[in-house]
Scaffold this active site. Structure first.
Site, PDB file in Angstrom:
ATOM      1  N   ASN A  73      -2.419   2.793 -10.349  1.00 14.14           N
ATOM      2  CA  ASN A  73      -2.925   2.070  -9.191  1.00 14.14           C
ATOM      3  C   ASN A  73      -2.952   0.596  -9.594  1.00 14.14           C
ATOM      4  O   ASN A  73      -2.625   0.242 -10.725  1.00 14.14           O
ATOM      5  CB  ASN A  73      -4.318   2.592  -8.792  1.00 14.14           C
ATOM      6  CG  ASN A  73      -4.793   2.031  -7.459  1.00 14.14           C
ATOM      7  OD1 ASN A  73      -4.036   2.015  -6.500  1.00 14.14           O
ATOM      8  ND2 ASN A  73      -6.010   1.533  -7.407  1.00 14.14           N
ATOM      9  N   LYS A  74      -3.350  -0.246  -8.677  1.00 14.66           N
ATOM     10  CA  LYS A  74      -3.377  -1.698  -8.902  1.00 14.66           C
ATOM     11  C   LYS A  74      -3.938  -2.054 -10.270  1.00 14.66           C
ATOM     12  O   LYS A  74      -4.922  -1.474 -10.723  1.00 14.66           O
ATOM     13  CB  LYS A  74      -4.231  -2.324  -7.793  1.00 14.66           C
ATOM     14  CG  LYS A  74      -4.408  -3.816  -7.856  1.00 14.66           C
ATOM     15  CD  LYS A  74      -3.093  -4.553  -7.866  1.00 14.66           C
ATOM     16  CE  LYS A  74      -2.197  -4.154  -6.711  1.00 14.66           C
ATOM     17  NZ  LYS A  74      -0.759  -4.425  -6.994  1.00 14.66           N
ATOM     18  N   ASP A  76      -1.112   4.701  -6.503  1.00 15.79           N
ATOM     19  CA  ASP A  76       0.302   4.484  -6.220  1.00 15.79           C
ATOM     20  C   ASP A  76       1.166   5.639  -6.702  1.00 15.79           C
ATOM     21  O   ASP A  76       2.219   5.920  -6.137  1.00 15.79           O
ATOM     22  CB  ASP A  76       0.773   3.161  -6.829  1.00 15.79           C
ATOM     23  CG  ASP A  76       0.245   1.998  -6.016  1.00 15.79           C
ATOM     24  OD1 ASP A  76      -0.934   1.646  -6.180  1.00 15.79           O
ATOM     25  OD2 ASP A  76       1.002   1.475  -5.158  1.00 15.79           O
ATOM     26  N   GLY A 105       0.852  -1.177   0.000  1.00 13.10           N
ATOM     27  CA  GLY A 105       0.000   0.000   0.000  1.00 13.10           C
ATOM     28  C   GLY A 105       0.888   1.226   0.000  1.00 13.10           C
ATOM     29  O   GLY A 105       1.794   1.346   0.835  1.00 13.10           O
TER      30      GLY A 105
END
Lengths: 347, 347
Positions: free
Chosen positions: B247-248, B237, B47
């Site tokens: 991001n993911k 991110d 995270g």
């Protein structure tokens, strides 16, 4: 490699147990309707066209030992068997189509002797199998013409040899394209929850020498954005009169992505998948399955063939045009972002 | 339930080992930079904001026993430590932001004694932790105002307490919305390959009493089509100067789907996630990870908390407007489908 998903041999149905793939190529020899029903329910045999073949043979299993002497009695037995098979899985049209077709043969020949009707039912089941083999090859030829050499194709679930008697619908198009000399590359989406793309399609394509890369379902969008997908090929479980198509969960996802990225999205399916009695997809019954399929990963068995290529980026990038707002500890930032990010972070 | 993802306690970093969740809530006590590096690499702590905190404490671990007598020497040690931590994971901006910030403190205080600089580095790391706690609560308050009571929220990956020091960004908004009395329901997408949504988010949300349903990533589109999603909340991110957001993997997928279905799509992230040196998302480095994450189960551990609600339809329906053509054994059917399906099947 020649894959025979479902075969009639020495009074038994010989099927590949698809829950054992890709770890093990194991055959099941089924001589009993209840065993067949469970094999369908547990996805040992699956794929709409293969289910049509299995259902037809299932009827023969169910009535071949019927003691009925009159058609009225025989018809009751036939009805019971048909209803039982129909409870196995609700969505694939082909299963019901096969049941209706075989029952139709019985009704049309009601004036014949019961042994004669049994023989005709068996013949019809074998005809369904033969027709599936031919239909898959025909639609694959039609589809292969639409594929340019050098294409990168995205697939979902399994619509290959393992979903049909022996050749495939969506993956059949890939096989045919290769046979006629077209260079192709396939991205197989794994297809959660039951991973038919990882377990079955990538195994099948690898066995047939197709350049295949396995991805998670969530990676398709990024590949499209990168220009790495030229078209999407999907099978179908039921197609309504207006063309709305039920297929494995995630197919609609890919269709929206394909539209957004201006990529062709093809459905490949035989006539037996169409349900012209349904005006639109809203009327298609959708099977709800066991939560455990989501909360566990396919029974601790291998979930992809050894040595399969994998694309595994940990992140993707979402263009700001798709973001409604960025919420930070300094406030909510809305478009135009370049100006407003600077302004908000400067406070 | 109070979740403390990363804490400084008795000269050790205490973290929750996130690879053991949801089966087991186990803590790791880290006293060594190499162990911390491995914990980051293996996603025991993950995270973006949590990585910022871990990186800052990591620097302190790396330099606290430095034998340097001059700032020049100390600066070499600091550089080595910083470079080492920077090799752990490339995408999350917060990690680099924390490294730069802590190094900045050293440089600004170069005229002080080495022991004094070490103390300032430690203080800065603790400040980063305190600031994350405050920032998460602030952005969550901003976000919660955007949520109407009765909303159904879709999430991806984990951007909750487990992704930050103790509260969360995207899931923080959910917690705050609940705290101020809003009724909400969450659909957590499992987030293949590493299942942070299934393992972490659904565990966290369940622990905090939020009504949560777990879905596979491929089901999001269908829920949106059914009108069951009112907004999407995702963490980040790295955010470029123009708002493009890494991001993911799978986040971009949801953003396209949200746009298509006219659903708001929010990014929730602290200032430390922004990278104003990058003009757009094209310049964001994307981590490529081990293929085994895709081809194997998540280390044979439980992948969702016991008793979590699940939505598991086996199929979805793709409206014909999204289908380029339907390829059958009777030919290729193109729009308008109603007419052309009938015509083609009749031949």
């Amino acid at each position: 490699m020649n894959i025979k998903t479902i075969e009639w041999k020495n009074n038994t149905i010989k099927i590949i147990d698809q829950t054992k793939l890709p770890g093990e190529l194991r055959y099941l020899y089924i001589r009993d309707l209840r065993v067949l029903w469970r094999a369908i329910k547990e996805l040992k045999v699956r794929g709409a066209p293969a289910l049509g073949a299995a259902a037809a043979l299932g009827i023969y299993f169910g009535i071949k030992d019927s003691k009925a002497k009159t058609f009225a009695k025989f018809s009751q037995d036939l009805g019971r068997v048909t209803k039982y098979i129909a409870t196995s899985r609700p969505t694939a049209r082909n299963l019901f189509w096969a049941l209706e077709r075989v029952c139709g043969v019985a009704v049309v020949n009601r004036h014949r002797s019961i042994p004669a009707i049994k023989k005709l039912i068996f013949a019809e089941a074998k005809k369904i199998i033969a027709e599936d083999r031919a239909a898959c090859r025909r639609m694959s030829s039609f589809g292969a013409r639409l594929i340019e050499t050098g294409s990168n194709i995205l697939t979902i679930c399994n619509a290959g040899a393992l979903a049909t008697v022996d050749y495939g619908t969506a993956q059949g198009v890939i096989y045919r394209a290769k046979e006629i000399g077209k260079r192709i590359k396939v991205y197989a989406s794994e297809t959660r929850p039951l991973l038919q793309g990882a377990r079955l399609t990538s195994w099948e394509l690898k066995a047939k020498g197709i350049d295949t890369t396995l991805i998670t379902d969530s990676m398709a969008a990024t590949l499209m954005k990168q220009g790495k997908i030229d078209l999407v090929l999907a099978g179908a479980d039921r197609i309504a009169a207006n063309g709305d198509t039920a297929n494995k969960i995630g197919t609609y996802n890919l269709a929206v992505l394909a539209k957004y990225h201006k990529i062709p999205f093809y459905i490949v399916a035989p006539e037996s998948t169409f349900d012209l009695n349904l005006a639109s997809g809203k009327q298609i019954p959708i099977e709800q399955r066991n939560p455990e399929e989501v909360t566990s990963l396919f029974f601790k068995r291998p979930i992809a063939p050894k040595g399969i290529k994998v694309y595994n980026p940990a992140f993707d990038v979402t263009p700001s045009a798709l973001i409604t707002a960025i919420i930070t500890e300094k406030g909510v930032i809305r478009p135009p972002y370049k100006k407003n990010i600077k302004r908000t972070l400067a406070t």
